[in-house]
Design a protein around this motif. Structure first.
Motif, PDB file in Angstrom:
ATOM      1  N   PRO A   1      37.153  17.158  43.907  1.00 13.23           N
ATOM      2  CA  PRO A   1      35.972  18.042  43.329  1.00 13.23           C
ATOM      3  C   PRO A   1      36.588  19.470  42.882  1.00 13.23           C
ATOM      4  CG  PRO A   1      35.624  17.709  45.553  1.00 13.23           C
ATOM      5  CD  PRO A   1      36.620  16.451  45.152  1.00 13.23           C
ATOM      6  N   ASP A   2      35.974  20.216  42.093  1.00 11.06           N
ATOM      7  CA  ASP A   2      36.695  21.275  41.548  1.00 11.06           C
ATOM      8  C   ASP A   2      36.000  22.484  42.798  1.00 11.06           C
ATOM      9  OD1 ASP A   2      34.097  22.391  40.599  1.00 11.06           O
ATOM     10  OD2 ASP A   2      34.740  21.483  38.520  1.00 11.06           O
ATOM     11  N   ARG A   3      36.257  23.670  42.623  1.00 13.86           N
ATOM     12  CA  ARG A   3      35.922  24.711  43.685  1.00 13.86           C
ATOM     13  C   ARG A   3      34.532  25.108  43.378  1.00 13.86           C
ATOM     14  NH1 ARG A   3      40.120  29.618  43.370  1.00 13.86           N
ATOM     15  NH2 ARG A   3      38.363  30.203  45.042  1.00 13.86           N
ATOM     16  N   ALA A   4      34.250  25.119  42.048  1.00 12.82           N
ATOM     17  CA  ALA A   4      32.579  25.461  41.834  1.00 12.82           C
ATOM     18  C   ALA A   4      31.783  24.441  42.489  1.00 12.82           C
ATOM     19  CB  ALA A   4      32.526  25.602  40.359  1.00 12.82           C
ATOM     20  N   GLU A   5      32.140  22.990  42.247  1.00 13.03           N
ATOM     21  CA  GLU A   5      31.193  21.968  42.962  1.00 13.03           C
ATOM     22  C   GLU A   5      31.291  21.992  44.327  1.00 13.03           C
ATOM     23  OE1 GLU A   5      30.277  17.346  42.158  1.00 13.03           O
ATOM     24  OE2 GLU A   5      32.549  17.858  42.007  1.00 13.03           O
ATOM     25  N   VAL A   6      32.410  22.344  45.072  1.00 17.03           N
ATOM     26  CA  VAL A   6      32.531  22.480  46.602  1.00 17.03           C
ATOM     27  C   VAL A   6      31.504  23.669  47.034  1.00 17.03           C
ATOM     28  CG1 VAL A   6      33.733  22.913  48.599  1.00 17.03           C
ATOM     29  CG2 VAL A   6      34.524  21.201  46.761  1.00 17.03           C
ATOM     30  N   ALA A   7      31.611  24.860  46.270  1.00 21.99           N
ATOM     31  CA  ALA A   7      30.867  25.971  46.649  1.00 21.99           C
ATOM     32  C   ALA A   7      29.235  25.803  46.422  1.00 21.99           C
ATOM     33  CB  ALA A   7      31.295  27.192  45.649  1.00 21.99           C
ATOM     34  N   PHE A   8      28.934  25.044  45.534  1.00 19.25           N
ATOM     35  CA  PHE A   8      27.548  24.464  45.189  1.00 19.25           C
ATOM     36  C   PHE A   8      26.951  24.000  46.324  1.00 19.25           C
ATOM     37  CE2 PHE A   8      24.420  21.423  44.267  1.00 19.25           C
ATOM     38  CZ  PHE A   8      23.430  22.450  43.905  1.00 19.25           C
ATOM     39  N   ALA A   9      27.975  22.670  46.886  1.00 19.43           N
ATOM     40  CA  ALA A   9      27.477  21.828  47.876  1.00 19.43           C
ATOM     41  C   ALA A   9      27.416  22.714  49.254  1.00 19.43           C
ATOM     42  CB  ALA A   9      28.497  20.891  48.143  1.00 19.43           C
ATOM     43  N   LEU A  10      28.219  23.485  49.475  1.00 20.20           N
ATOM     44  CA  LEU A  10      28.221  24.210  50.739  1.00 20.20           C
ATOM     45  C   LEU A  10      26.855  25.029  50.659  1.00 20.20           C
ATOM     46  CD1 LEU A  10      32.049  25.487  51.088  1.00 20.20           C
ATOM     47  CD2 LEU A  10      30.812  23.880  52.609  1.00 20.20           C
ATOM     48  N   ALA A  11      26.644  25.800  49.692  1.00 18.19           N
ATOM     49  CA  ALA A  11      25.688  26.688  49.616  1.00 18.19           C
ATOM     50  C   ALA A  11      24.365  25.681  49.817  1.00 18.19           C
ATOM     51  CB  ALA A  11      25.288  27.132  48.257  1.00 18.19           C
ATOM     52  N   CYS A  12      24.388  24.384  49.427  1.00 19.99           N
ATOM     53  CA  CYS A  12      23.008  23.686  49.672  1.00 19.99           C
ATOM     54  C   CYS A  12      22.830  23.414  51.361  1.00 19.99           C
ATOM     55  CB  CYS A  12      23.314  22.139  49.172  1.00 19.99           C
ATOM     56  SG  CYS A  12      23.284  22.146  47.428  1.00 19.99           S
ATOM     57  N   GLY A  13      23.778  23.794  52.031  1.00 19.44           N
ATOM     58  CA  GLY A  13      23.569  23.585  53.565  1.00 19.44           C
ATOM     59  C   GLY A  13      23.578  25.172  54.138  1.00 19.44           C
ATOM     60  N   ALA A  14      23.099  25.976  53.236  1.00 22.92           N
ATOM     61  CA  ALA A  14      23.048  27.391  54.210  1.00 22.92           C
ATOM     62  C   ALA A  14      22.062  27.542  54.884  1.00 22.92           C
ATOM     63  CB  ALA A  14      23.031  28.506  52.476  1.00 22.92           C
ATOM     64  N   GLN A  15      20.755  26.910  54.605  1.00 21.49           N
ATOM     65  CA  GLN A  15      19.664  27.227  55.300  1.00 21.49           C
ATOM     66  C   GLN A  15      19.692  26.607  56.703  1.00 21.49           C
ATOM     67  OE1 GLN A  15      16.097  26.553  52.806  1.00 21.49           O
ATOM     68  NE2 GLN A  15      14.628  27.197  54.355  1.00 21.49           N
TER      69      GLN A  15
ATOM     70  N   GLN B   1      13.875  33.385  52.476  1.00 21.12           N
ATOM     71  CA  GLN B   1      13.669  34.599  51.535  1.00 21.12           C
ATOM     72  C   GLN B   1      15.173  35.227  51.580  1.00 21.12           C
ATOM     73  OE1 GLN B   1      10.694  33.363  50.136  1.00 21.12           O
ATOM     74  NE2 GLN B   1      10.592  35.593  49.900  1.00 21.12           N
ATOM     75  N   ARG B   2      15.830  35.476  52.680  1.00 20.95           N
ATOM     76  CA  ARG B   2      17.093  35.930  52.486  1.00 20.95           C
ATOM     77  C   ARG B   2      17.902  35.588  51.699  1.00 20.95           C
ATOM     78  NH1 ARG B   2      17.549  36.264  58.440  1.00 20.95           N
ATOM     79  NH2 ARG B   2      18.929  34.943  58.246  1.00 20.95           N
ATOM     80  N   LEU B   3      17.931  34.249  51.557  1.00 19.39           N
ATOM     81  CA  LEU B   3      18.945  33.568  50.854  1.00 19.39           C
ATOM     82  C   LEU B   3      18.530  33.610  49.179  1.00 19.39           C
ATOM     83  CD1 LEU B   3      19.302  30.250  53.001  1.00 19.39           C
ATOM     84  CD2 LEU B   3      21.295  31.450  52.214  1.00 19.39           C
ATOM     85  N   LEU B   4      17.272  33.532  49.104  1.00 23.85           N
ATOM     86  CA  LEU B   4      16.830  33.742  47.714  1.00 23.85           C
ATOM     87  C   LEU B   4      16.736  35.026  47.147  1.00 23.85           C
ATOM     88  CD1 LEU B   4      13.465  31.577  47.905  1.00 23.85           C
ATOM     89  CD2 LEU B   4      15.349  30.890  46.718  1.00 23.85           C
ATOM     90  N   THR B   5      17.059  36.029  48.019  1.00 23.00           N
ATOM     91  CA  THR B   5      16.736  37.582  47.485  1.00 23.00           C
ATOM     92  C   THR B   5      18.051  38.576  47.835  1.00 23.00           C
ATOM     93  OG1 THR B   5      15.638  38.114  49.563  1.00 23.00           O
ATOM     94  CG2 THR B   5      14.173  37.338  47.873  1.00 23.00           C
ATOM     95  N   GLU B   6      18.744  38.184  48.902  1.00 23.08           N
ATOM     96  CA  GLU B   6      19.844  39.214  48.875  1.00 23.08           C
ATOM     97  C   GLU B   6      20.947  38.917  48.169  1.00 23.08           C
ATOM     98  OE1 GLU B   6      20.905  38.852  53.182  1.00 23.08           O
ATOM     99  OE2 GLU B   6      19.182  39.663  54.035  1.00 23.08           O
ATOM    100  N   LEU B   7      21.464  40.179  47.652  1.00 22.84           N
ATOM    101  CA  LEU B   7      22.774  39.997  46.942  1.00 22.84           C
ATOM    102  C   LEU B   7      23.828  39.254  47.048  1.00 22.84           C
ATOM    103  CD1 LEU B   7      22.484  43.857  45.493  1.00 22.84           C
ATOM    104  CD2 LEU B   7      21.584  41.633  44.281  1.00 22.84           C
ATOM    105  N   GLU B   8      24.171  39.262  48.460  1.00 19.83           N
ATOM    106  CA  GLU B   8      25.381  38.652  48.908  1.00 19.83           C
ATOM    107  C   GLU B   8      25.023  37.177  49.122  1.00 19.83           C
ATOM    108  OE1 GLU B   8      23.580  40.585  52.602  1.00 19.83           O
ATOM    109  OE2 GLU B   8      23.792  40.942  50.288  1.00 19.83           O
ATOM    110  N   SER B   9      23.729  36.585  48.875  1.00 20.24           N
ATOM    111  CA  SER B   9      23.447  35.219  49.248  1.00 20.24           C
ATOM    112  C   SER B   9      24.222  34.401  48.178  1.00 20.24           C
ATOM    113  CB  SER B   9      22.035  34.891  48.987  1.00 20.24           C
ATOM    114  OG  SER B   9      21.807  33.680  49.108  1.00 20.24           O
ATOM    115  N   PRO B  10      24.615  33.143  48.571  1.00 20.77           N
ATOM    116  CA  PRO B  10      25.347  32.225  47.908  1.00 20.77           C
ATOM    117  C   PRO B  10      24.330  31.634  46.566  1.00 20.77           C
ATOM    118  CG  PRO B  10      25.113  31.194  49.692  1.00 20.77           C
ATOM    119  CD  PRO B  10      24.914  32.604  50.064  1.00 20.77           C
ATOM    120  N   TRP B  11      23.052  31.734  46.940  1.00 16.75           N
ATOM    121  CA  TRP B  11      22.079  31.325  46.096  1.00 16.75           C
ATOM    122  C   TRP B  11      21.926  32.317  44.857  1.00 16.75           C
ATOM    123  CZ3 TRP B  11      17.473  29.040  49.418  1.00 16.75           C
ATOM    124  CH2 TRP B  11      17.839  28.009  50.312  1.00 16.75           C
ATOM    125  N   ARG B  12      22.151  33.418  45.210  1.00 22.33           N
ATOM    126  CA  ARG B  12      22.203  34.493  44.100  1.00 22.33           C
ATOM    127  C   ARG B  12      23.231  34.421  43.115  1.00 22.33           C
ATOM    128  NH1 ARG B  12      18.740  38.753  44.418  1.00 22.33           N
ATOM    129  NH2 ARG B  12      19.613  39.170  42.506  1.00 22.33           N
TER     130      ARG B  12
END
Length: 237
Positions: A10-24, A215-226
């Motif tokens: 998998p490329d880095r973008a796909e891994v980054a997205f997957a890791l972000a799915c586990g952030a909560q 809410q932090r993950l959805l709103t904070e600028l440093e959040s991977p979700w942003r």
């Protein structure tokens, strides 16, 4: 010698997205002793136990009472385009029992699950976690988000190498991308699954903690979700 080409990493973008799915789920899975955490929280005491745990977390369909009740509601929603209210949902569950879709002794259990989920969804609507007429259509995101952290625990425990755990993490991300429409959609599913699993006394405190993390993950600028866009739906690999 086989002519089959090796599987694409998998490329880095796909891994980054997957890791972000586990952030909560991430904060609850941090542990200085990963083997102890896997044993105490999940009953996985060796590499084979961890593999069985991951296999269970990464299945596409769940078998718990909440999963089954919500699957019945979702099937009705697809046909009717709008989710039924609680009375309609309970009627669907009873009919499923009468028609043999679910075993008769499961019907009272599924009715109780529908009632509990509906009460939590009322709270979610009041607090803006889901739209006023919306529902959480699946609980699977709760397991898929946790799978990301559990995969990391397994690697740190020495139960799997980096390539193995990366494959597990990416599968969790692909499942999330296939079954949810946005970070907010996924996070509502995780929140509901987490609350349904809660067995402590301070429910309000736990609820506030779950909502605050979301809410932090959805709103904070440093959040991977942003930083990361939700991908277009793809097949699950």
């Amino acid at each position: 010698m086989s002519d089959t080409p090796p599987a694409r990493r998998p490329d880095r973008a796909e891994v980054a997205f997957a890791l972000a799915c586990g952030a909560q789920a991430g904060p609850g899975l941090a542990a200085p002793d990963p083997r102890a955490r896997l044993a105490e929280r999940f009953g996985a005491r060796d590499a084979a136990g961890w593999q069985r745990l991951m296999d269970g977390l990464l299945v596409e369909r769940g078998a718990r009472r909440g999963d089954l009740a919500m699957e019945l509601r979702w099937q009705a929603t697809v046909v009717r385009t709008v989710p039924p209210d609680l009375a309609g949902w309970q009627r669907i569950v009873r009919q499923a029992g009468e028609h043999g879709q679910v075993r008769a002794h499961w019907v009272p259990v599924l009715l109780a699950a529908a009632d509990r989920i509906s009460r939590y969804e009322d709270r979610f609507r009041a607090d803006g976690l889901i739209p006023q007429h919306g529902v959480v259509h699946s609980l699977r995101g709760y397991d898929w988000a946790r799978a990301v952290g559990v995969a990391g625990l397994g690697e740190r425990a020495g139960y799997g190498d980096q390539r193995t755990t990366e494959g597990m993490v990416v599968r969790a991300g692909r499942l999330c991308a296939r079954h949810y429409m946005s970070w907010a959609d996924l996070s509502a599913a995780y929140a509901l699954g987490s609350l349904l699993s809660f067995a402590g006394k301070d429910f309000e405190g736990y609820y506030r903690e779950v909502v605050t993390t979301r809410q932090r993950l959805l709103t904070e600028l440093e959040s991977p979700w942003r930083a990361l866009r939700w991908p277009q739906p793809t097949g699950v690999g």
